[in-house]
Enzyme design. Structure first.
Site, PDB file in Angstrom:
ATOM      1  N   ASP A 127      -0.922   5.373  -6.865  1.00  0.00           N
ATOM      2  CA  ASP A 127      -1.532   4.481  -5.876  1.00  0.00           C
ATOM      3  C   ASP A 127      -1.450   3.038  -6.348  1.00  0.00           C
ATOM      4  OD1 ASP A 127      -2.828   3.699  -3.556  1.00  0.00           O
ATOM      5  OD2 ASP A 127      -4.810   3.882  -4.458  1.00  0.00           O
ATOM      6  N   ASP A 175       0.834  -1.197   0.000  1.00  0.00           N
ATOM      7  CA  ASP A 175       0.000   0.000   0.000  1.00  0.00           C
ATOM      8  C   ASP A 175       0.870   1.248   0.000  1.00  0.00           C
ATOM      9  OD1 ASP A 175      -1.924   1.944   0.264  1.00  0.00           O
ATOM     10  OD2 ASP A 175      -2.887   1.071   2.020  1.00  0.00           O
TER      11      ASP A 175
END
Length: 490
Positions: free
Chosen positions: A374, A172
């Site tokens: 992301d 992440d």
């Protein structure tokens, strides 16, 4: 550490990276013929299509569902396209909520992290946390009984050495606190996982941080008080979900020769909300002081990279460090932008988009908010003006194929029934410093639809999602203020 951006830009000048084609370019340079079967996963895991780089510390990276998934030996049921897109929008909404009303050069601090509902879109790596816990505790055996795949059913896929506890975690880039589930962690509120649960009582190298310690003070808004002089953390998500427990340290292992002593992480004993897969936790790589990147900056040059495979039947990789040697010349490089008071996010500046070699007629001001990188958003988001231009050009290039109804927020879809090969227009993203990234076909079509979506207005930052990043090694050279893209890396 020497500045990375000037070095990579110098190497770029002599590289064979893609270039923008003129409108009169040969059709070969405007289109590519793609076998639709190449965009679909196979029944078995084929492993790496391209050998991972050997000059960095790396581990395999896999998608959460499919034959290469380390979760229950790939036996978990993939989500429907509608469900994946719904969860993807939750992730996007979270990122944009955190950035809403924040001027580009004068950010206001906020410390929430990407919601757990987006875990189904996460890419997975296996790491070792602490020494082996064999046999599992009676508690862990009870919690794992009945899970498909059993205890560490696919441990053989891992490159971890004997003597460490394998934990499958979600990579992440938009969160700061790494955490894994720890005994005791009743189900519910904790979620089932494929791996043996980490049991701190069985690790001779485990330590909980005392309250008042520097590590505990560093938690800032993630701090959650003190229990028995042990520092407590809590990560709260915008939808009210959370992970909480004891802020701790143990050995983090990547392979037989690379480990991190005193790795700081959250030992999660309680959760609120639902987590969608059976991963053990989150490997946070954001720019905050708690992340894996910050903890290993002095050792690996404040840099990491990953390559997301084109399908779930192939493996990619995650690595720490700045690549060297001949491989460095294969990157196209653009400056990394940051929000001064919101260090979690990494951002790049998109300047233009080309379709079939022709630059879209989009004013430069439309891209001025930049695009957040992301790893867990699947579908890239563009400003509405840019998306409308891309959609029009793509539809024009694909007018020989039968349109199909939209799928969620994917509004440009096709019925390829009976079609074996698709004549697909080449699409390239042009970032600052003329860093041209020509998308792999797997980054253009998603479930027979154009794999982009629109933001609500042109003032919002864009998001560069994982689908568009597929097959590229994406290098976050944070210490050098640069993002690099190396094509055909996995």
């Amino acid at each position: 550490m020497a500045p990375v951006l000037p070095l990579l830009l110098l190497l770029l000048s002599s590289s064979s990276s893609p270039t923008i084609r003129a409108a009169a370019a040969d059709e070969e340079h405007e289109y590519t013929l793609v076998a639709l079967s190449s965009l679909q996963p196979k029944a078995t895991c084929a492993g790496h299509r391209v050998a991972p780089p050997q000059n960095t510390t790396w581990v395999p990276l896999n998608l959460p569902h499919g034959p290469c998934s380390p979760l229950s030996g790939g036996a978990t049921t993939p989500p429907s396209v509608a469900e994946l897109l719904r969860h993807d929008q939750l992730r996007v909404d979270d990122i944009l909520t955190r950035l809403s009303g924040i001027p580009i050069n004068d950010s206001k601090p906020t410390r929430s992290v990407g919601g757990p509902n987006a875990q189904m879109n996460g890419n997975l790596i296996d790491v070792g946390v602490g020494p082996a816990q064999s046999p599992p505790s009676a508690w862990a055996q009870q919690q794992l009984s009945g899970l498909s795949g059993g205890i560490d059913a696919v441990a053989a896929q891992s490159s971890l050495p004997a003597g460490v506890l394998r934990q499958t975690v979600v990579v992440d880039t938009a969160s700061d606190v790494p955490w894994v589930q720890c005994v005791p962690c009743p189900i519910p509120p904790c979620h089932p996982q494929t791996n043996t649960f980490y049991d701190p009582t069985k690790s001779r190298t485990y330590a909980a941080f005392p309250c008042g310690s520097p590590a505990c003070r560093q938690l800032g808004p993630y701090a959650n008080g003190c229990i028995n002089n042990q520092c407590q953390y809590k990560v709260t998500y915008p939808d009210g979900s959370s992970s909480s427990g004891t802020y701790s340290s143990d050995v983090l292992t990547f392979d037989a020769t690379h480990a991190v002593s005193n790795f700081q992480f959250g030992c999660s004993h309680a959760e609120q909300g639902s987590f969608d897969n059976r991963a053990a936790g989150i490997m946070a790589l954001g720019g905050g002081p708690e992340s894996l990147l910050a903890q290993t900056a002095s050792r690996w040059g404040n840099a990491f990279s990953y390559c997301i495979p084109p399908t779930s039947s192939n493996s990619g990789f995650f690595g720490l460090g700045v690549p060297g040697g001949v491989a460095s010349s294969r990157y196209v490089v653009t400056p990394m932008l940051r929000y001064p008071n919101l260090p979690t996010f990494y951002r790049v500046l998109l300047r233009a988009i080309t379709v079939g070699g022709q630059r879209l007629n989009v004013p430069a001001a439309v891209f001025s908010a930049g695009s957040v990188m992301d790893s867990r958003t699947a579908i890239s988001r563009l400003p509405p003006t840019a998306y409308a231009a891309l959609r029009a050009a793509f539809r024009n290039a694909m007018r020989m194929y039968r349109p199909a109804p939209p799928k969620g927020n994917l509004d440009t879809c096709y019925d390829f029934t009976g079609v074996a090969n698709v004549r697909l227009p080449r699409i390239a993203l042009v970032f600052d410093r003329n860093a041209v990234v020509e998308l792999d076909p797997s980054g253009i079509l998603f479930s027979s639809c154009l794999a982009f979506a629109s933001n609500r207005d042109d003032h919002m930052p864009g998001i560069l999602g994982s689908v568009q990043q597929q097959t590229y090694e994406v290098l976050y050279a944070v210490g050098g203020g640069a993002v690099g893209f190396r094509r055909a890396a996995c």
